[in-house]
Scaffold this motif. Sequence first.
Motif, short mmCIF file in Angstrom:
data_model
loop_
_atom_site.label_atom_id
_atom_site.label_comp_id
_atom_site.label_asym_id
_atom_site.label_seq_id
_atom_site.Cartn_x
_atom_site.Cartn_y
_atom_site.Cartn_z
N UNK A 13 0.85 -1.21 0.00
CA UNK A 13 0.00 0.00 0.00
C UNK A 13 0.88 1.25 0.00
N UNK A 14 1.85 1.31 0.90
CA UNK A 14 2.73 2.49 0.98
C UNK A 14 3.54 2.65 -0.30
N UNK A 15 4.05 1.57 -0.85
CA UNK A 15 4.83 1.66 -2.08
C UNK A 15 3.98 2.15 -3.25
N UNK A 16 2.71 1.73 -3.29
CA UNK A 16 1.81 2.20 -4.35
C UNK A 16 1.56 3.70 -4.22
N UNK A 17 1.37 4.19 -3.01
CA UNK A 17 1.21 5.64 -2.81
C UNK A 17 2.48 6.38 -3.18
N UNK A 18 3.64 5.83 -2.82
CA UNK A 18 4.91 6.48 -3.18
C UNK A 18 5.07 6.59 -4.69
N UNK A 19 4.65 5.56 -5.41
CA UNK A 19 4.75 5.56 -6.87
C UNK A 19 3.75 6.52 -7.50
N UNK A 20 2.51 6.48 -7.05
CA UNK A 20 1.45 7.27 -7.68
C UNK A 20 1.36 8.71 -7.19
N UNK A 45 -0.83 3.33 13.04
CA UNK A 45 -0.86 1.99 12.47
C UNK A 45 -0.57 2.02 10.96
N UNK A 46 0.29 1.12 10.48
CA UNK A 46 0.53 1.05 9.04
C UNK A 46 -0.68 0.53 8.26
N UNK A 47 -1.67 -0.04 8.96
CA UNK A 47 -2.88 -0.54 8.29
C UNK A 47 -3.84 0.59 7.94
N UNK A 48 -3.64 1.76 8.53
CA UNK A 48 -4.53 2.90 8.32
C UNK A 48 -3.88 3.89 7.36
N UNK A 49 -4.63 4.25 6.33
CA UNK A 49 -4.16 5.23 5.35
C UNK A 49 -4.92 6.53 5.55
N UNK A 50 -4.19 7.61 5.76
CA UNK A 50 -4.80 8.93 5.82
C UNK A 50 -4.89 9.40 4.37
N UNK A 51 -6.07 9.35 3.82
CA UNK A 51 -6.29 9.57 2.39
C UNK A 51 -6.50 11.04 2.05
N UNK A 78 -11.67 18.42 7.50
CA UNK A 78 -12.10 17.03 7.44
C UNK A 78 -10.90 16.16 7.09
N UNK A 79 -10.75 15.08 7.85
CA UNK A 79 -9.69 14.10 7.62
C UNK A 79 -10.39 12.78 7.31
N UNK A 105 -13.41 6.13 7.61
CA UNK A 105 -13.88 7.06 8.63
C UNK A 105 -13.57 8.48 8.20
N UNK A 106 -14.52 9.37 8.41
CA UNK A 106 -14.32 10.80 8.20
C UNK A 106 -14.39 11.47 9.55
N UNK A 107 -13.41 12.32 9.84
CA UNK A 107 -13.32 13.01 11.13
C UNK A 107 -13.35 14.51 10.86
N UNK A 108 -14.26 15.19 11.53
CA UNK A 108 -14.37 16.64 11.44
C UNK A 108 -13.62 17.25 12.61
N UNK A 109 -12.64 18.07 12.30
CA UNK A 109 -11.83 18.74 13.33
C UNK A 109 -12.15 20.22 13.33
#
Length: 127
Positions: free
Chosen positions: A10-17, A40-46, A63-64, A119-123
């Motif tokens: 997942x991380x490598x794909x984001x690094x590439x794209x 956590x490496x399982x969570x992606x902040x998109x 919004x995150x 998940x969407x978080x409003x800050x």
Amino acid sequence: AGSFQQAGVIQQAYNLNFPLHVVPASCAQCPAWSAFSVSSPAIVLETVKQAGAGAEDRPEAVVVRLYEAHGSTVTAWLQTSLPVKEAMLCDLLERPLAQGHLPLEQRGLRLSFTPFRVLSVLLLRSC
């Protein structure tokens, strides 16, 4: 070798794209800074964006959007260096959810994910 989680696909794909872009800084001694981090490496902040035309249409609202990418159940901490005064879960239209208030803890915001959950978080920032 191993699973896609162990290989960091997942991380490598984001690094590439979405490669990092270098921007010249005004000073050579600028300290390192990060607006957000996730435990956590399982969570992606998109996505990080100013709140739009939802119920919380305010300039201090951010919004995150995060998702679980490994197919696991995990609890993760979202940390931010922004001055946040209030945090709540919201729907995809950025409307606060009933019972969606998130306590601000020293470690950040505690978020619970089931496999592939978004998940969407409003800050709400302090001005």
